[in-house]
Design an enzyme around this catalytic site. Structure first.
Site, PDB file in Angstrom:
ATOM      1  N   LYS A 173       0.891  -1.005   0.026  1.00 18.52           N
ATOM      2  CA  LYS A 173      -0.144  -0.343  -0.145  1.00 18.52           C
ATOM      3  C   LYS A 173       0.988   1.253   0.225  1.00 18.52           C
ATOM      4  O   LYS A 173       0.885   2.358   0.874  1.00 18.52           O
ATOM      5  CB  LYS A 173      -0.923  -0.353   1.853  1.00 18.52           C
ATOM      6  CG  LYS A 173      -2.351   1.296   1.269  1.00 18.52           C
ATOM      7  CD  LYS A 173      -2.900   1.036   0.335  1.00 18.52           C
ATOM      8  CE  LYS A 173      -4.204   1.622   0.599  1.00 18.52           C
ATOM      9  NZ  LYS A 173      -5.320   1.817  -0.876  1.00 18.52           N
ATOM     10  N   ASP A 206      -5.946  -3.628  -1.957  1.00 17.93           N
ATOM     11  CA  ASP A 206      -7.246  -2.949  -1.937  1.00 17.93           C
ATOM     12  C   ASP A 206      -7.893  -3.562  -3.253  1.00 17.93           C
ATOM     13  O   ASP A 206      -8.534  -4.887  -3.058  1.00 17.93           O
ATOM     14  CB  ASP A 206      -8.035  -1.970  -1.735  1.00 17.93           C
ATOM     15  CG  ASP A 206      -6.994  -0.984  -1.934  1.00 17.93           C
ATOM     16  OD1 ASP A 206      -6.164  -0.991  -2.323  1.00 17.93           O
ATOM     17  OD2 ASP A 206      -7.383   0.986  -1.889  1.00 17.93           O
ATOM     18  N   ASP A 230      -1.469 -12.288   5.967  1.00 18.30           N
ATOM     19  CA  ASP A 230      -2.165 -13.038   6.930  1.00 18.30           C
ATOM     20  C   ASP A 230      -3.467 -12.939   6.291  1.00 18.30           C
ATOM     21  O   ASP A 230      -4.633 -13.918   5.767  1.00 18.30           O
ATOM     22  CB  ASP A 230      -1.396 -12.226   8.055  1.00 18.30           C
ATOM     23  CG  ASP A 230      -2.960 -13.231   9.396  1.00 18.30           C
ATOM     24  OD1 ASP A 230      -3.013 -13.906   8.699  1.00 18.30           O
ATOM     25  OD2 ASP A 230      -3.001 -12.543  10.351  1.00 18.30           O
TER      26      ASP A 230
END
Ligand code: NAD
Length: 370
Positions: A173, A206, A230
């Site tokens: 990100k 995302d 995870d």
């Protein structure tokens, strides 16, 4: 000579699924001496600490471990044993293959990808505190280092090359996290340049989630940081058929610990109900690591045939809406016995059928729309 392997049964469904995995390991004929050590709730009861030194010493000595899931109390209590084990043994690479098994339990039968997750730092570093005395604000520090980013990217590209994969995707990100995200992104780009034979690209986390749900077959190997990995590996387990069938491995430079993606599922503990496949496929990964290729192939083939036959499968693979013909659910131990029975009988010369093309929305979607 027998392989010496540390066994950590774990909490909740852990003892049941590790027992199932041991049964299947025994059916391969490979000689394994298990050294059983307790971590988690059983260790607290026995010695007052969730991660006794004996556990770390045993893994360091044997170099290989099979682990069941371990419960972590939510919002308080002791720190995660899973996170502590990875940090203290420097098990930096969490490798989680998401393979559809015979297309069962999924509307994405073509799923076959590997999530490679950095497992020692990031937002799981344990650096966190309350900002004020009234506990109205808190901070968790996202620790990202160049060293750890370089070694997880190298591990992921090496694995892709070794496994004959073609496409590696770095997930971050870096648009929002200008330091930590950018550091990981730079490490990924520089490592990608050293592997010209592999196609490399990047996705923001995302967008990655959306792309995976739409077209999982376009992804091959994914390399990412701790928390993102995870979450993504549970998502990918869901694409491939569910947590009940998703194995995993943790590697350091010299140590390896094999554990399923799933947790301790406390609501099913002691009921002989949980799907043993994830832990049994950990045995497959462990046997490959130990150089026992034929035994590993037998375990995978026996799992595949049992799941495909659908005569003896646990509830998650027998749910109406996930199979074309609902079947009665078997117990964890019955499914393990069936897989173990098949291990010496399977014909390895027969190629495994490739998973079919995407089935599209199945009866589950229809039920939701109704
Ligand atoms: P979970 O993975 O235990 O369960 C999530 C869902 O998947 C539940 O509906 C559960 O019933 C189902 N499920 C999981 N394993 C299954 C199996 N083998 N067969 C059939 N269904 C299965 O996740 P959770 O409920 O979020 O966590 C429970 C505990 O496990 C928590 O304390 C958590 O911290 C811990 N945990 C441990 C690990 C680990 O040891 N590596 C990983 C994840 C969660």
């Amino acid at each position: 000579m027998a392989h010496r392997v540390t066994l950590i049964p774990g909490d909740g469904i852990g003892p049941e699924v590790t027992r199932a995995a041991q049964l299947v390991a025994a059916a391969t004929g490979v000689s394994i001496e298990w050294e059983v050590v307790e971590a988690g709730e059983a260790a607290i009861r026995a010695s007052g600490t969730p991660l006794p030194d004996a556990v770390l010493d045993s893994v360091r000595k044997n170099k290989v471990a099979l682990k069941g899931p371990i419960t972590t109390p939510i919002g308080g209590g002791f720190r995660s044993v899973n996170v502590a084990l990875r940090q203290q043994l420097d098990l930096y690479a969490s490798v989680r293959p998401a393979r559809s098994i015979a297309g069962e339990g999924t509307r994405y039968p073509e799923t076959d990808l590997i999530v490679v997750r950095e497992a020692t730092e990031g937002l799981y570093s344990g650096v966190e505190h309350w900002v004020d005395r009234d506990h109205t604000a808190a901070e968790t520090v996202n620790v990202i280092t160049r060293k750890a980013s370089d070694r997880i990217c190298k591990f992921g590209f090496d694995l892709a090359r070794r496994e004959g994969r073609h496409h590696v995707t770095g997930v971050h990100k870096a648009n929002i996290m200008k330091t930590t995200g950018a550091l990981f992104q730079t490490a990924f780009r520089e490592m990608a340049a050293k592997y010209p034979g592999l196609q490399a690209d990047e996705r923001l986390i995302d967008n990655m989630c959306m792309q995976l749900v739409k077209k999982p077959s376009e992804y091959d190997v994914i390399i990412t940081t701790n928390l993102m990995g995870d979450i993504l590996s549970d998502l990918c387990a869901g694409l491939a058929g569910g947590l009940g069938i998703a194995p995993g491995a943790l590697y350091g430079d010299t140590l390896a610990v094999f554990e399923p993606v799933h947790g301790s599922a406390p609501k099913y503990a002691g009921q002989d109900k949980a799907d043993p496949v994830a832990e049994i496929l950990c045995i497959e990964l462990m046997l490959r690591h130990l150089g026992e290729k034929e035994a590993a192939d037998r375990v995978f083939r026996a799992v595949w045939e049992t799941v495909l036959e659908k005569k003896v499968v646990t509830y998650d693979l027998a749910l109406p809406g996930y199979t074309d013909r609902p079947v009665p659910a078997s117990t964890c131990s019955a499914m393990a016995k069936e897989i173990a029975r098949k291990v010496p009988l399977v014909d390895l010369s027969r190629p495994l059928p490739r998973p079919g093309p995407a089935a599209g929305p199945g009866p589950v979607d229809a039920a939701l729309e109704a």
